[in-house]
Every structure is written in C-alpha cells, then in structure tokens.
Motif scaffolding. Sequence first.
Motif, PDB file in Angstrom:
ATOM      1  N   LEU A  59     104.454  43.856  27.702  1.00 16.55           N
ATOM      2  CA  LEU A  59     103.561  44.432  26.698  1.00 16.55           C
ATOM      3  C   LEU A  59     102.653  43.317  26.189  1.00 16.55           C
ATOM      4  CD1 LEU A  59     105.989  46.720  24.647  1.00 16.55           C
ATOM      5  CD2 LEU A  59     104.569  47.298  26.614  1.00 16.55           C
ATOM      6  N   HIS A  60     101.386  43.601  25.948  1.00 13.58           N
ATOM      7  CA  HIS A  60     100.503  42.517  25.518  1.00 13.58           C
ATOM      8  C   HIS A  60     100.308  42.467  24.008  1.00 13.58           C
ATOM      9  CE1 HIS A  60      96.608  45.025  26.313  1.00 13.58           C
ATOM     10  NE2 HIS A  60      97.474  45.646  25.576  1.00 13.58           N
ATOM     11  N   LEU A  61     100.932  43.415  23.322  1.00 13.70           N
ATOM     12  CA  LEU A  61     100.997  43.330  21.857  1.00 13.70           C
ATOM     13  C   LEU A  61     102.458  43.085  21.487  1.00 13.70           C
ATOM     14  CD1 LEU A  61      98.803  46.391  20.758  1.00 13.70           C
ATOM     15  CD2 LEU A  61      98.081  44.098  21.447  1.00 13.70           C
ATOM     16  N   PRO A  62     102.725  42.386  20.388  1.00 12.65           N
ATOM     17  CA  PRO A  62     104.120  42.156  19.991  1.00 12.65           C
ATOM     18  C   PRO A  62     104.852  43.474  19.749  1.00 12.65           C
ATOM     19  CG  PRO A  62     102.609  40.792  18.702  1.00 12.65           C
ATOM     20  CD  PRO A  62     101.758  41.743  19.468  1.00 12.65           C
ATOM     21  N   SER A 218      97.319  37.101  18.494  1.00 10.72           N
ATOM     22  CA  SER A 218      96.010  37.275  17.846  1.00 10.72           C
ATOM     23  C   SER A 218      95.872  38.707  17.309  1.00 10.72           C
ATOM     24  CB  SER A 218      94.865  36.916  18.793  1.00 10.72           C
ATOM     25  OG  SER A 218      95.078  37.456  20.041  1.00 10.72           O
ATOM     26  N   PHE A 219      96.536  39.658  17.969  1.00 14.47           N
ATOM     27  CA  PHE A 219      96.488  41.036  17.472  1.00 14.47           C
ATOM     28  C   PHE A 219      97.203  41.135  16.117  1.00 14.47           C
ATOM     29  CE2 PHE A 219      98.125  45.349  17.004  1.00 14.47           C
ATOM     30  CZ  PHE A 219      96.982  46.097  17.248  1.00 14.47           C
ATOM     31  N   ALA A 220      98.388  40.486  16.030  1.00 16.68           N
ATOM     32  CA  ALA A 220      99.139  40.523  14.763  1.00 16.68           C
ATOM     33  C   ALA A 220      98.332  39.848  13.656  1.00 16.68           C
ATOM     34  CB  ALA A 220     100.496  39.830  14.940  1.00 16.68           C
ATOM     35  N   PRO A 261      84.902  42.101  18.864  1.00 16.46           N
ATOM     36  CA  PRO A 261      85.920  42.744  19.718  1.00 16.46           C
ATOM     37  C   PRO A 261      86.625  43.948  19.101  1.00 16.46           C
ATOM     38  CG  PRO A 261      86.589  40.519  19.050  1.00 16.46           C
ATOM     39  CD  PRO A 261      85.168  40.670  18.652  1.00 16.46           C
ATOM     40  N   LEU A 262      86.943  43.887  17.802  1.00 16.45           N
ATOM     41  CA  LEU A 262      87.651  45.037  17.211  1.00 16.45           C
ATOM     42  C   LEU A 262      86.698  46.202  16.980  1.00 16.45           C
ATOM     43  CD1 LEU A 262      90.016  43.257  14.645  1.00 16.45           C
ATOM     44  CD2 LEU A 262      90.527  44.018  16.961  1.00 16.45           C
ATOM     45  N   GLN A 263      85.466  45.887  16.566  1.00  6.23           N
ATOM     46  CA  GLN A 263      84.467  46.957  16.392  1.00  6.23           C
ATOM     47  C   GLN A 263      84.134  47.595  17.740  1.00  6.23           C
ATOM     48  OE1 GLN A 263      81.857  44.238  14.065  1.00  6.23           O
ATOM     49  NE2 GLN A 263      81.293  46.126  13.023  1.00  6.23           N
ATOM     50  N   TRP A 264      84.087  46.778  18.758  1.00  9.89           N
ATOM     51  CA  TRP A 264      83.827  47.237  20.135  1.00  9.89           C
ATOM     52  C   TRP A 264      84.936  48.189  20.597  1.00  9.89           C
ATOM     53  CZ3 TRP A 264      79.810  47.387  23.145  1.00  9.89           C
ATOM     54  CH2 TRP A 264      79.908  47.329  24.536  1.00  9.89           C
ATOM     55  N   LYS A 265      86.161  47.796  20.293  1.00  4.48           N
ATOM     56  CA  LYS A 265      87.326  48.638  20.630  1.00  4.48           C
ATOM     57  C   LYS A 265      87.255  49.965  19.869  1.00  4.48           C
ATOM     58  CE  LYS A 265      91.808  49.561  21.617  1.00  4.48           C
ATOM     59  NZ  LYS A 265      92.124  50.201  22.874  1.00  4.48           N
ATOM     60  N   ASN A 266      86.935  49.880  18.563  1.00  3.88           N
ATOM     61  CA  ASN A 266      86.930  51.099  17.757  1.00  3.88           C
ATOM     62  C   ASN A 266      85.780  52.031  18.128  1.00  3.88           C
ATOM     63  OD1 ASN A 266      89.144  50.241  16.390  1.00  3.88           O
ATOM     64  ND2 ASN A 266      88.033  49.442  14.635  1.00  3.88           N
ATOM     65  N   LYS A 270      86.664  50.134  24.434  1.00  2.00           N
ATOM     66  CA  LYS A 270      87.090  49.134  25.426  1.00  2.00           C
ATOM     67  C   LYS A 270      88.084  48.164  24.799  1.00  2.00           C
ATOM     68  CE  LYS A 270      84.348  50.130  28.896  1.00  2.00           C
ATOM     69  NZ  LYS A 270      84.791  50.512  30.198  1.00  2.00           N
ATOM     70  N   THR A 271      89.260  48.069  25.409  1.00  2.00           N
ATOM     71  CA  THR A 271      90.256  47.126  24.906  1.00  2.00           C
ATOM     72  C   THR A 271      89.844  45.704  25.280  1.00  2.00           C
ATOM     73  OG1 THR A 271      91.903  48.810  25.424  1.00  2.00           O
ATOM     74  CG2 THR A 271      92.728  46.626  24.871  1.00  2.00           C
ATOM     75  N   PRO A 272      89.790  44.785  24.311  1.00  2.00           N
ATOM     76  CA  PRO A 272      89.511  43.396  24.690  1.00  2.00           C
ATOM     77  C   PRO A 272      90.574  42.907  25.668  1.00  2.00           C
ATOM     78  CG  PRO A 272      89.616  43.653  22.286  1.00  2.00           C
ATOM     79  CD  PRO A 272      90.065  44.944  22.875  1.00  2.00           C
ATOM     80  N   VAL A 273      90.187  42.005  26.548  1.00  2.00           N
ATOM     81  CA  VAL A 273      91.174  41.387  27.423  1.00  2.00           C
ATOM     82  C   VAL A 273      91.955  40.384  26.585  1.00  2.00           C
ATOM     83  CG1 VAL A 273      91.465  39.834  29.387  1.00  2.00           C
ATOM     84  CG2 VAL A 273      89.816  41.714  29.512  1.00  2.00           C
ATOM     85  N   LEU A 274      93.268  40.530  26.600  1.00  2.00           N
ATOM     86  CA  LEU A 274      94.113  39.576  25.873  1.00  2.00           C
ATOM     87  C   LEU A 274      94.613  38.572  26.897  1.00  2.00           C
ATOM     88  CD1 LEU A 274      95.974  42.009  23.449  1.00  2.00           C
ATOM     89  CD2 LEU A 274      94.168  40.390  22.897  1.00  2.00           C
ATOM     90  N   ASP A 275      93.999  37.421  26.900  1.00  2.00           N
ATOM     91  CA  ASP A 275      94.229  36.472  27.992  1.00  2.00           C
ATOM     92  C   ASP A 275      95.521  35.692  27.830  1.00  2.00           C
ATOM     93  OD1 ASP A 275      93.467  34.828  30.280  1.00  2.00           O
ATOM     94  OD2 ASP A 275      93.441  33.252  28.754  1.00  2.00           O
ATOM     95  N   ALA A 321      93.131  58.086  21.127  1.00  2.00           N
ATOM     96  CA  ALA A 321      92.275  57.383  20.161  1.00  2.00           C
ATOM     97  C   ALA A 321      91.943  55.980  20.644  1.00  2.00           C
ATOM     98  CB  ALA A 321      92.971  57.316  18.809  1.00  2.00           C
ATOM     99  N   ARG A 322      92.415  55.671  21.853  1.00  2.00           N
ATOM    100  CA  ARG A 322      92.253  54.313  22.398  1.00  2.00           C
ATOM    101  C   ARG A 322      92.798  53.280  21.422  1.00  2.00           C
ATOM    102  NH1 ARG A 322      88.667  54.455  26.826  1.00  2.00           N
ATOM    103  NH2 ARG A 322      87.486  56.400  26.939  1.00  2.00           N
ATOM    104  N   GLN A 323      93.912  53.600  20.829  1.00  2.00           N
ATOM    105  CA  GLN A 323      94.513  52.680  19.860  1.00  2.00           C
ATOM    106  C   GLN A 323      95.936  52.328  20.248  1.00  2.00           C
ATOM    107  OE1 GLN A 323      92.894  51.331  17.171  1.00  2.00           O
ATOM    108  NE2 GLN A 323      91.040  52.355  17.824  1.00  2.00           N
ATOM    109  N   GLY A 324      96.273  52.491  21.531  1.00  2.00           N
ATOM    110  CA  GLY A 324      97.576  52.054  22.017  1.00  2.00           C
ATOM    111  C   GLY A 324      98.741  52.769  21.359  1.00  2.00           C
ATOM    112  N   LEU A 325      99.889  52.138  21.399  1.00  2.00           N
ATOM    113  CA  LEU A 325     101.117  52.787  20.922  1.00  2.00           C
ATOM    114  C   LEU A 325     101.115  52.959  19.410  1.00  2.00           C
ATOM    115  CD1 LEU A 325     103.329  50.833  23.397  1.00  2.00           C
ATOM    116  CD2 LEU A 325     103.138  53.314  23.339  1.00  2.00           C
TER     117      LEU A 325
END
Length: 354
Positions: A59-62, A218-220, A261-266, A270-275, A321-325
């Motif tokens: 998972l790329h988010l905690p 960075s998401f947290a 990036p967050l405004q772009w996602k909302n 498009k989900t930013p790439v979490l490198d 909503a393109r907002q993940g889990l």
Amino acid sequence: MSSKAKRFWTPGPVIVGAGPSGLAAAACLKERGVPSLIIEKESCLASLWKLKIYDHLQLHLPKQFCQLPYVPFPREYPAYPSGQQFITYMEAYANHFEIEPLLGQEVQWAKYDAAMGHWRVKTHEYEFMCRWLIVATGENEVPVLPKIPGISEFRGRLLHTSTYKNGVEFRASKVLVVGCGNSGMEISFDLCKNGAQVSLVVRDKVHILPKKILGRSSFAISVWLLKWFPVDVVDRFLLFCSRLVLGDTKQIGIQRPKMGPLQWKNSVGKTPVLDDGAFAKIKSGEIKEASLFNQKNNNNPQDSYPKNWKGKNGVYSVGFARQGLLGISMDAHKVADDIASQWNSETRHLWLDS
Ligand SMILES: Cc1cc2nc3c(=O)[nH]c(=O)nc-3n(C[C@H](O)[C@H](O)[C@H](O)COP(=O)(O)OP(=O)(O)OC[C@H]3O[C@@H](n4cnc5c(N)ncnc54)[C@H](O)[C@@H]3O)c2cc1C
Ligand SMILES: NC(=O)C1=CN([C@@H]2O[C@H](COP(=O)(O)OP(=O)(O)OC[C@H]3O[C@@H](n4cnc5c(N)ncnc54)[C@H](OP(=O)(O)O)[C@@H]3O)[C@@H](O)[C@H]2O)C=CC1
Ligand SMILES: O=C(O)C(=O)Cc1c[nH]c2ccccc12
C-alpha cells in the motif's frame, strides 16, 4: 429458446462489486441494522487485489488511511501493508460482518422501474429487485490499452499492468512501459531491479512526490497540515519538500501541472505518483524516458467530489471519488446513513411486522 431469469426481491440494497467499497458499504449498512446483498462477477471477493496486482505491491499510503470502517488493521501489520496482508484483512473483514457475496454473477444491466419504484438488477442467471442500488464496481475496472499502429506485427510480449506479476521473465530484456502513474513507475522500478532495460513513456505533466519526507509519509503530513492550512498552502509545502528530496523534475523532462498535487487530485482525479525509488533510477539514467507526448486520454469524469455518492431514485455509488480507501470509508458511511434513515422510516416495519 426463452431464458427466464429467476427473480428475487431483496429487502435491503443490492451492492454491485465485492471490493473494498462493496465490503465497506455492506459493513456500514449491517452496523445500522440494514441487510444487503453483494453481487460480484469474479469467483472471489477483493478480486482486484487477488488477481490483478504485482507480487511486490505495498500500500502506498500508511495503514491508518487504508483501513475499512470499524475494523483497524492488526497491530502487527507494518506501516505499509503488503497486497497479501491487505487481502487477508479483507477476508477477515467479510467474515467479521458475515458478508457473503453472491460470486460469479456479473451484473449485465440495472434499470429503474419508475412505475414500481424499484431497481431491477440483472445477471445471467437472476434478476434482483430492490429499493436501493449501490454501485461499487471500482475506478480501475477496465484496462486501458492504447491503440498503437502496427502493434499486431510486434513480436515481443505485450501486457497491461494488471497482469504484470514480477520482472523475472524480463531479465536483460528491453521493456517499454507506457504511462507514468503509480503502476507505471512502480513496475518500471521492479523491472529495473530485475535487470531489465527499461524506458518509460511520460506523455503529459505529472506530479511526483516522495512517498516519505524525513521518514514520515508525505500523505500523512498533508492530512495533518490540512487541519490548519488551506489546500494550496499544503500543496506549496509538498512541492517545496519534493524539490528538496527529488530535485527539479523538469530538469529530466518531467513537467508538473500548474495546479498543486492535492488540488490536481481533487479536481482532475489524477493521483500523484508517490515515489519510492523509481525517480532516482530515472535520474541516474537506469530507467530511460521515452519521448514526451501531449495527447490527452479520455477522462472518466465523475460527479465531482464530495457530491459523488448519491444519484436519483435510490442509486448510490461507493468508491468513485478518486479518494482511495479513505474516500471509500467516507462514501460507505454516507450511503449507509442515507439508506438506513429511509429503511427505518419506510421499509423496516414491512419486514419485521409481516
Ligand atoms: C494496484 C493498486 C493499488 C492501490 N493501492 C492503494 C493504496 O495503497 N491506498 C489507497 O487508498 N488506494 C489504493 N488504490 C486505489 C483503490 O483504493 C483501490 O483500487 C480499491 O481496490 C478500490 O476499491 P473498489 O471496491 O472501489 O474497487 P475494486 O477493488 O476494483 O472492486 C470492484 C469489484 O467490482 C466487481 N465488478 C465490477 N463490475 C462488476 C459487474 N458488472 N458485476 C459484478 N461485479 C462487478 C469487480 O470484479 C471487483 O471485484 C489502489 C489501486 C490499485 C489499482
Ligand atoms: N502501491 C500502490 O498502492 C499502487 C497504487 N496504484 C493506484 O492505482 C490506481 C491506478 O493507477 P495507474 O494504473 O498508474 O493508472 P493511472 O490512470 O493513475 O495512470 C496511467 C498513466 O498512463 C498514462 N497514459 C495513458 N494512456 C497513455 C498513452 N496512450 N500514452 C502515454 N501515456 C498514457 C496516463 O497519462 P495521462 O495523465 O496523460 O492520462 C497516466 O499517467 C491509482 O489510484 C494509483 O494510485 C497503482 C499502483 C501501485
Ligand atoms: O492510491 C490511490 O489511488 C489513492 O487514491 C489514494 C490517495 C487519495 N488521496 C491521495 C493524495 C495523494 C496520493 C494518493 C492519494
């Protein structure tokens, strides 16, 4: 030959799809005393996770941002659970709420019968009638395979990221990865680590953020900052940190959208790439960039967040909503609240009193 589907009236909502969204919706409804029926086309629940992810996916988010309503991840799980751990969690989740999806039944169509005031939901074998319909079929259901002129003459292997498992068979091969989303980046990285010669096509602007800043997600950090600051300020902070950690992505030809990036996602979805390492390989030249295109793919517009979850005549959606889990959990609560209030006021007594 006339084939008559068996018809059933379902007292509660029908949910289409047994992924995280469908499970979360069923659990939220159950907590409010509302029964539901999940219909799933594959032969298992969580099919995306069981059938379509690569071996090394994490998972790329905690984990606190990826758990479904009411049930936290086990304490012993790492901060970023693996795909397999997420599957185990979802199985346990379904057992806990005694959710038993009807498997192997693809919903072919759903129609609202205005005269009767109910939905008709058709699979090849059955037709279900219900007052509420919840669509939870996922944002990632249909693989996008671009039409490439002359591709039929290509003698190499052609595959979509949803069927990629690992890089073993590509050792020492030349591989072109088309698309610089999280799948394209992570699979390029995996291929590179397995000794393939990788080139990556980036056709448009993209936000790449480090998965971690000073060891923290960075998401947290963003979620925390958003409690105090507006999204454009948090975006500026993210871009500042990204520049410190990754450098200027434009230097290697990857341009960022004007919007943060967050405004772009909302707004664009498009989900930013979490490198988590691929970017360094691009910088070092181990992953090469193929030419930069600027042709747009067809978007998949949804009713804009946060008004995405309720349609007319009792149809709902969870997971669009393109907002993940995290968004899935929020949708599931809103949908279940809305249905439960109607269930309690107009439907419940019909079943309990009869
Ligand atoms: C590789 C990958 C990794 C991701 N990692 C993360 C992460 O780390 N964190 C995060 O927050 N988000 C992540 N996401 C985004 C999102 O959380 C997942 O895509 C999640 O699985 C979405 O859940 P869902 O239930 O909406 O859709 P899905 O998991 O796609 O489930 C939909 C289900 O509906 C079924 N279905 C579809 N059509 C029909 C039909 N006509 N009839 C019956 N059944 C049907 C499908 O078979 C499927 O089982 C990831 C996405 C992908 C692709
Ligand atoms: N570890 C994890 O948790 C992972 C999570 N995910 C998640 O899964 C979801 C799906 O991600 P992903 O599979 O990457 O899909 P995305 O839609 O996010 O990315 C697809 C990329 O391919 C590009 N593209 C599409 N068609 C073409 C074309 N014809 N030529 C060139 N480029 C093209 C798109 O460009 P454009 O922007 O111009 O349309 C876009 O950058 C996301 O939510 C993502 O965050 C994915 C992988 C791993
Ligand atoms: O993994 C995904 O696809 C997600 O949608 C998770 C997610 C929700 N909001 C975000 C903001 C930045 C990066 C990932 C996500």
